[in-house]
Motif scaffolding. Sequence first.
Motif, mmCIF file in Angstrom:
data_model
loop_
_atom_site.group_PDB
_atom_site.id
_atom_site.type_symbol
_atom_site.label_atom_id
_atom_site.label_comp_id
_atom_site.label_asym_id
_atom_site.label_seq_id
_atom_site.Cartn_x
_atom_site.Cartn_y
_atom_site.Cartn_z
ATOM 1 N N GLU A 233 0.844 -1.190 0.000
ATOM 2 C CA GLU A 233 0.000 0.000 0.000
ATOM 3 C C GLU A 233 0.882 1.244 0.000
ATOM 4 O OE1 GLU A 233 -4.072 -1.177 2.321
ATOM 5 O OE2 GLU A 233 -2.284 -0.859 3.524
ATOM 6 N N VAL A 234 0.260 2.342 -0.456
ATOM 7 C CA VAL A 234 0.999 3.595 -0.528
ATOM 8 C C VAL A 234 0.210 4.648 0.225
ATOM 9 C CG1 VAL A 234 1.962 5.341 -2.076
ATOM 10 C CG2 VAL A 234 1.885 2.951 -2.779
ATOM 11 N N GLU A 235 0.940 5.448 0.972
ATOM 12 C CA GLU A 235 0.276 6.551 1.646
ATOM 13 C C GLU A 235 0.391 7.792 0.760
ATOM 14 O OE1 GLU A 235 1.015 8.208 6.021
ATOM 15 O OE2 GLU A 235 2.343 9.033 4.504
ATOM 16 N N VAL A 236 -0.732 8.394 0.456
ATOM 17 C CA VAL A 236 -0.734 9.580 -0.406
ATOM 18 C C VAL A 236 -1.200 10.772 0.414
ATOM 19 C CG1 VAL A 236 -1.522 10.535 -2.586
ATOM 20 C CG2 VAL A 236 -1.489 8.065 -2.251
ATOM 21 N N VAL A 237 -0.429 11.821 0.386
ATOM 22 C CA VAL A 237 -0.885 13.066 0.995
ATOM 23 C C VAL A 237 -1.193 14.034 -0.141
ATOM 24 C CG1 VAL A 237 -0.281 14.973 2.525
ATOM 25 C CG2 VAL A 237 0.502 12.656 3.061
ATOM 26 N N ALA A 268 -4.094 1.060 -2.236
ATOM 27 C CA ALA A 268 -3.401 -0.161 -2.650
ATOM 28 C C ALA A 268 -2.527 0.143 -3.850
ATOM 29 C CB ALA A 268 -4.411 -1.247 -2.994
ATOM 30 N N SER A 269 -1.327 -0.440 -3.893
ATOM 31 C CA SER A 269 -0.372 -0.122 -4.953
ATOM 32 C C SER A 269 -0.948 -0.348 -6.346
ATOM 33 C CB SER A 269 0.882 -0.978 -4.809
ATOM 34 O OG SER A 269 1.558 -0.607 -3.661
ATOM 35 N N CYS A 270 -1.751 -1.430 -6.493
ATOM 36 C CA CYS A 270 -2.266 -1.742 -7.823
ATOM 37 C C CYS A 270 -3.299 -0.717 -8.283
ATOM 38 C CB CYS A 270 -2.859 -3.148 -7.828
ATOM 39 S SG CYS A 270 -4.054 -3.383 -6.519
ATOM 40 N N GLU A 271 -3.860 -0.004 -7.320
ATOM 41 C CA GLU A 271 -4.865 1.012 -7.642
ATOM 42 C C GLU A 271 -4.255 2.380 -7.851
ATOM 43 O OE1 GLU A 271 -8.553 0.952 -7.426
ATOM 44 O OE2 GLU A 271 -7.924 -1.058 -8.093
ATOM 45 N N LEU A 272 -2.927 2.495 -7.607
ATOM 46 C CA LEU A 272 -2.335 3.818 -7.464
ATOM 47 C C LEU A 272 -2.508 4.695 -8.704
ATOM 48 C CD1 LEU A 272 -0.769 5.647 -5.562
ATOM 49 C CD2 LEU A 272 1.337 4.819 -6.593
ATOM 50 N N TRP A 273 -2.248 4.113 -9.887
ATOM 51 C CA TRP A 273 -2.291 4.954 -11.085
ATOM 52 C C TRP A 273 -3.696 5.473 -11.319
ATOM 53 C CZ3 TRP A 273 1.770 7.261 -12.285
ATOM 54 C CH2 TRP A 273 3.010 6.638 -12.216
ATOM 55 N N ASN A 274 -4.678 4.612 -11.193
ATOM 56 C CA ASN A 274 -6.067 5.039 -11.364
ATOM 57 C C ASN A 274 -6.398 6.170 -10.404
ATOM 58 O OD1 ASN A 274 -6.400 3.119 -13.258
ATOM 59 N ND2 ASN A 274 -7.324 1.607 -11.862
ATOM 60 N N TRP A 275 -5.928 5.964 -9.187
ATOM 61 C CA TRP A 275 -6.220 6.937 -8.140
ATOM 62 C C TRP A 275 -5.603 8.295 -8.480
ATOM 63 C CZ3 TRP A 275 -4.615 10.283 -4.481
ATOM 64 C CH2 TRP A 275 -5.478 10.510 -3.392
ATOM 65 N N LEU A 276 -4.352 8.247 -8.967
ATOM 66 C CA LEU A 276 -3.668 9.500 -9.290
ATOM 67 C C LEU A 276 -4.339 10.196 -10.475
ATOM 68 C CD1 LEU A 276 0.078 8.533 -8.802
ATOM 69 C CD2 LEU A 276 -1.333 10.006 -7.352
ATOM 70 N N ASP A 277 -4.777 9.386 -11.463
ATOM 71 C CA ASP A 277 -5.490 9.964 -12.604
ATOM 72 C C ASP A 277 -6.736 10.703 -12.132
ATOM 73 O OD1 ASP A 277 -3.626 9.069 -14.327
ATOM 74 O OD2 ASP A 277 -4.723 7.247 -14.915
ATOM 75 N N ALA A 278 -7.442 10.044 -11.198
ATOM 76 C CA ALA A 278 -8.662 10.664 -10.696
ATOM 77 C C ALA A 278 -8.356 11.968 -9.974
ATOM 78 C CB ALA A 278 -9.376 9.693 -9.746
ATOM 79 N N THR A 290 4.224 7.796 -0.142
ATOM 80 C CA THR A 290 5.144 6.979 0.664
ATOM 81 C C THR A 290 4.690 5.527 0.640
ATOM 82 O OG1 THR A 290 5.105 8.872 2.162
ATOM 83 C CG2 THR A 290 6.368 6.945 2.863
ATOM 84 N N PRO A 291 5.529 4.623 0.127
ATOM 85 C CA PRO A 291 5.158 3.206 0.200
ATOM 86 C C PRO A 291 5.079 2.795 1.672
ATOM 87 C CG PRO A 291 7.207 3.530 -1.032
ATOM 88 C CD PRO A 291 6.857 4.834 -0.443
#
Lengths: 314, 258
Positions: A233-237, A268-278, A290-291
């Motif tokens: 998982e990655v923590e996104v601020v 979740a890492s696998c969701e990260l790109w989608n999340w960032l696009d959104a 931060t991983p």
Amino acid sequence: MIAIECTQLTKDYPVGFWRQRPRRALDQLSLQVEAGEIFGFLGHNGAGKTTTLKLLLRLVYPTAGTARILGKPIGDPRLARQIGYLPEAPYFYDYLTCRELLAYYAELAGVAPATREADVRVALRRLGMESFADLSLRKCSKGMLQRVGLAQAIVHRPAVVFLDEPMSGLDPIGRREVRDLMLELKAQGTTIFFSTHILSDAEQICDRVAILQQGCLRGMGRLEELLAEPRPEVEVVWMPASNRPLPEAWASAAQLLSQNGQRRSVVASCELWNWLDALRAHGGRLISLTPLRRSLEEVYFQDAPPKDASGGAA
Amino acid sequence: MNPIGAVARNTFREAIRDRILFSLVFFAAAMIGAAILFTQMSFAIDAEALINFSLTALTLFGIIIAVFLGNQLVAKEIERRTLYTLLAHPVRRWQFVLGKYAGLLLTLLVNCGLMALAFVLALSYVLHGTHPGEGNLAAALLFIFLQLALVTALALLFSCFSSPVLAAVFSLALFLVGNFADDLRAMGRTTQHVPAKLLALGCSYLLPNFSDLNVVTAASHFQPIRLSLVFLNTGYVVVYAGALLLAACAILEGRDLK
Ligand SMILES: Nc1ncnc2c1ncn2[C@@H]1O[C@H](COP(=O)(O)OP(=O)(O)OP(=O)(O)O)[C@@H](O)[C@H]1O
Ligand SMILES: [Mg+2]
């Protein structure tokens, strides 16, 4: 080379006054510690850590199983010179001073008379004990006794050191000093086997750890392996766009970090790109990524739930 | 490097730093002093009473010191777990037992030697230097030391498997009972009841025989003490204490230290 090796080590203590029943304190413990390693032995109160150390030091005898230290069976009298041991809550002769006690133990350990005094001085300095070196042990505080105990465990420069909760009773500075001491010993090639239930201590210095629960080994390995995330998982601020309303799902999942509106989400890492696009589509700003690594505490509690928690679930 | 010697030396060092020990020695010396004062005041210088009193005081204080030391230095060492760090060093358990015993004997020798010296000085002061039976006194003092050696071995044995308080109680109790070993034997010889006879005789031979070691009466009455008794008693104590120590080593070697 393997410094410590336990094979199916088992210990039953008899309990009960009239009709003694065996009570298993340690159940078929098998582990190997490499020479030069700092090995952390973790477990809750009553897990069997002290029992294991006492078995290895031949203070109690195993019900079953064997152990070898430096390739020799643990009963071997030649072994004692190469071993240092700090018992749990150490206690020493009331009427000796710290310096005399260390000299006595150094003598027993076979340190030559010519170098004994110097070795004692080195040990006193390493543990920061100069100021109370000539205080009688009866007058020492708990933390001082703990330092005395550590000093006697290393005064004869053993190859393998067993420490039972080395940090207990020490102040924060003392803990750091002991950590540094352990790293220093490791740099000199000493193998260190220590028990603790303070995870941060283990996390900072251990090469490998074993986790014990109610006498059974629950996990063992390199810290990186134990801490490796099965589902990374990655923590996104991030900062939402000020002019647009926040999607409801996001607002509830994110934690508000500060007054200026920064938010923290775990993705979740696998969701990260989608999340960032959104996030980009929304017009938000990315502050940091931060991983996430599991802390030892999480591993520990996952592997060894506290007794009351498991009791509540049952 | 001899671990037995190192343990013995450390035991001695620890013991002589214990203030309670000094107060006991001081108390015994004070009692002997008081006895002299009494004999002086009564104007009849009664060597008999002084010898009787002093030797008894010496025995009792010696026994108290022996039990106290054995208790303090062995049972406590096990109970407080100072033994853990000791045994992590190249010291075998039997070496610990023998080293402790040697250290305790040395301590007792010094302590009781001091008390005995006080007593001999007092005696020679009272008798103005001349008195019969110096050999007797020497034998009596030796026998007191033998008693102490035996009690210490008992205390050491009990310390190896019971709590400090129980160890003290057991060894004191055996000392008291052992003082009646002769009476028990006499009873066993005279009684007609067979089981009682066997029991009494068996016990009288098994119990540590402290009554044969007690020659205070003979010494104070200036009765000669046979040389053969000196040898027999010494041999008896060596064998008996040796057996006790052997048992102590075996017990400590075999048990878990908790
Ligand atoms: N002398 C003994 N007699 C009976 N049971 C014992 C004895 N010593 C330990 N035990 C039992 O063995 C188990 C393990 O005890 P141990 O002292 O090894 O735990 P530990 O991991 O060191 O705990 P802690 O973190 O509290 O020091 C416990 O359940 C304890 O009750
Ligand atoms: Mg413990």
